[in-house]
Design an enzyme around this catalytic site. Structure first.
Site, PDB file in Angstrom:
ATOM      1  N   TYR A 160     -18.068   6.695   1.618  1.00 30.66           N
ATOM      2  CA  TYR A 160     -17.184   7.217   0.397  1.00 30.66           C
ATOM      3  C   TYR A 160     -17.510   8.654   0.102  1.00 30.66           C
ATOM      4  O   TYR A 160     -18.705   8.985   0.502  1.00 30.66           O
ATOM      5  CB  TYR A 160     -17.184   6.455  -0.304  1.00 30.66           C
ATOM      6  CG  TYR A 160     -16.269   5.140  -0.428  1.00 30.66           C
ATOM      7  CD1 TYR A 160     -15.157   4.772  -0.989  1.00 30.66           C
ATOM      8  CD2 TYR A 160     -16.940   3.844   0.426  1.00 30.66           C
ATOM      9  CE1 TYR A 160     -14.404   3.707  -0.944  1.00 30.66           C
ATOM     10  CE2 TYR A 160     -16.224   2.700   0.488  1.00 30.66           C
ATOM     11  CZ  TYR A 160     -14.965   2.787  -0.141  1.00 30.66           C
ATOM     12  OH  TYR A 160     -14.183   1.426  -0.171  1.00 30.66           O
ATOM     13  N   ARG A 185       0.669  -1.179  -0.016  1.00 33.93           N
ATOM     14  CA  ARG A 185      -0.056  -0.139   0.192  1.00 33.93           C
ATOM     15  C   ARG A 185       0.694   1.051  -0.034  1.00 33.93           C
ATOM     16  O   ARG A 185       0.483   2.366  -0.570  1.00 33.93           O
ATOM     17  CB  ARG A 185      -0.950  -0.027   1.346  1.00 33.93           C
ATOM     18  CG  ARG A 185      -2.091   1.082   1.347  1.00 33.93           C
ATOM     19  CD  ARG A 185      -2.718   1.257   2.448  1.00 33.93           C
ATOM     20  NE  ARG A 185      -3.990   1.966   2.387  1.00 33.93           N
ATOM     21  CZ  ARG A 185      -4.544   2.394   3.641  1.00 33.93           C
ATOM     22  NH1 ARG A 185      -4.045   2.174   4.758  1.00 33.93           N
ATOM     23  NH2 ARG A 185      -5.556   3.191   3.324  1.00 33.93           N
ATOM     24  N   ALA A 235      -7.376   7.432   0.363  1.00 39.85           N
ATOM     25  CA  ALA A 235      -7.060   6.044   0.285  1.00 39.85           C
ATOM     26  C   ALA A 235      -8.070   5.447   0.984  1.00 39.85           C
ATOM     27  O   ALA A 235      -7.915   5.313   2.375  1.00 39.85           O
ATOM     28  CB  ALA A 235      -5.689   5.836   0.347  1.00 39.85           C
ATOM     29  N   SER A 236      -8.913   4.693   0.623  1.00 39.28           N
ATOM     30  CA  SER A 236     -10.085   3.788   1.220  1.00 39.28           C
ATOM     31  C   SER A 236      -9.323   3.022   2.372  1.00 39.28           C
ATOM     32  O   SER A 236      -8.230   2.490   2.267  1.00 39.28           O
ATOM     33  CB  SER A 236     -10.917   3.012   0.511  1.00 39.28           C
ATOM     34  OG  SER A 236     -11.596   4.034  -0.286  1.00 39.28           O
ATOM     35  N   ALA A 237      -9.941   2.543   3.671  1.00 39.51           N
ATOM     36  CA  ALA A 237      -9.290   1.589   4.533  1.00 39.51           C
ATOM     37  C   ALA A 237      -9.458   0.257   3.869  1.00 39.51           C
ATOM     38  O   ALA A 237     -10.243  -0.262   2.931  1.00 39.51           O
ATOM     39  CB  ALA A 237     -10.464   1.477   5.628  1.00 39.51           C
TER      40      ALA A 237
END
Length: 390
Positions: free
Chosen positions: A241, A39, A96-98
């Site tokens: 989101y 990541r 940046a999403s979990a």
């Protein structure tokens, strides 16, 4: 005895946290993808972390590499782009999403070898890289509306050895040139499923779509596309989101609604404002589905009340307020102005939800047709959702 050093953050650290969040180990194909696509390679040198006061503070890789690295390999969303206004207010414009949420969505999608996937919202490119590792670069198309983000994602993907198709454009239009798709996964929330997404999918295709209403941005819609071009499915109780740019409301309470000389209608209510806009996400979700185009905000800076809940509509035509005096919670003063009686609508929606047995988010379904969206309520508040099997 010397204490061993703490392990350096890594994909294994992240996988352990995600497994805890999911309630089961990450399925092998996706665990392999997480190991192959670190990541940290998809994050900018400056990220923005919660500052504990409701805002965001920068975290620079060069200044605090340990904190930056810990954040990169933690199961938390990270803000990657900020817009700061003249008053110093910082608004996230990309994140940046979990990873736990990302992997839960990938599980919901039920992706199999050979399937073609359209991703809406490339962001940093991390999600597209996971898909490309699982399926191969040629079966993944990702659409990003922000040209700068699209270019950054292409560079990040190239650096990780991945080359899925990244299209700069409006995600609501999909990408007809590579259609039809077996799966569509959105990394932005929507208030209505775009018609192009159904038109560009095959019968039986699955769409994983974070959901948003003006009241709350929460929940994920899992849809199946039918042979007649309609789709139906259920909501899942996770996912928050940013709303797709073309579907965001732009009305402002102070600028567009509050005017000197207004004579609002005054009344009282026994319904606590916290019952509809507090910590019960099931209640908030239910209100959002039933009361279209109405948003809310809390105000603790007014001299007229200890705490005030403001309501306003997206059309900037109606508003309402509900006051708490800091002492008693039996009755709350209400003011309403404009063609819509917004608090009356919200109170009625809450009563409907209670009469239905207070169903959770997952107790709601949705059907999408050419005429619009139709909500179904499936029953009483059920036990908490169990994680799906890998």
């Amino acid at each position: 005895m010397t204490t061993p050093p703490a392990p350096h953050p890594s994909p294994e650290t992240l996988l352990s946290q995600v497994a805890t969040a999911l309630g089961h180990p990450v399925a092998p194909p996706w665990a392999d993808a997480v190991r192959a696509v670190p990541r940290d390679r998809f994050l900018p040198d400056r990220i923005w972390l919660r500052d504990g006061a409701g805002g965001y503070a920068p975290c620079d890789r060069a200044v605090d590499p340990e904190r930056w690295g810990e954040a990169a390999f933690s199961d938390v969303p990270l803000v990657t782009q900020i817009r700061e206004d003249a008053d110093g207010f910082r608004e996230p414009t990309s994140s940046a999403s979990a990873p736990g949420t990302v992997l839960r969505m990938l599980e919901e999608a039920g992706i199999a070898d050979g399937q073609r996937v359209l991703e809406i919202g490339t962001g940093t490119g991390y999600h597209a890289a996971l898909l490309a590792h699982r399926l191969g670069d040629g079966l993944v198309v990702s659409v990003e509306v922000d040209p700068v983000l699209a270019d950054t994602a292409r560079a990040n993907l190239k650096g990780a050895g991945r080359t899925p198709t990244v299209v700069t454009g409006d995600g609501a239009l999909g990408h007809a040139a590579a259609a039809p798709y077996d799966r569509i996964i959105a990394t932005c929330s929507v208030r209505a499923v775009p018609a192009a997404w159904l038109a560009q999918t095959l019968p039986g295709a699955r769409l994983i779509v974070p959901w948003s209403t003006s009241w709350i941005t929460y929940g994920t819609l899992v849809l199946t596309r039918r042979a007649d071009g309609t789709a139906d499915g259920r909501f899942a109780g996770y996912g928050s989101y940013m709303t797709m740019r073309g579907q965001r409301a732009e009305s402002d309470l102070d600028r567009d609604l509050l005017r000197d000389g207004q004579r609002p209608c005054r009344s009282e209510t026994a319904l606590s404002p916290w019952a509809v806009a507090g910590e019960d996400l099931d209640a908030q979700f239910a209100v959002g589905l039933r009361v279209p185009d109405v948003w809310h905000s809390w105000d603790t800076a007014t001299d007229q009340a200890h705490t005030r809940l403001w309501l306003a509509d997206d059309a900037a035509a109606s508003w309402a307020s509900v006051d708490y005096d800091g002492r008693q919670t039996a009755r709350f003063p209400v003011r309403q102005h404009g063609p819509r009686r917004l608090w009356d609508e919200v109170a009625a929606a809450h009563r409907q939800w209670v009469r239905a047995g207070e169903p959770r988010v997952a107790g709601h379904g949705l059907t999408v047709t050419a005429e619009g969206h139709r909500v179904q309520v499936q029953g009483r508040r059920s036990p908490p959702e169990q994680p799906s099997a890998p």
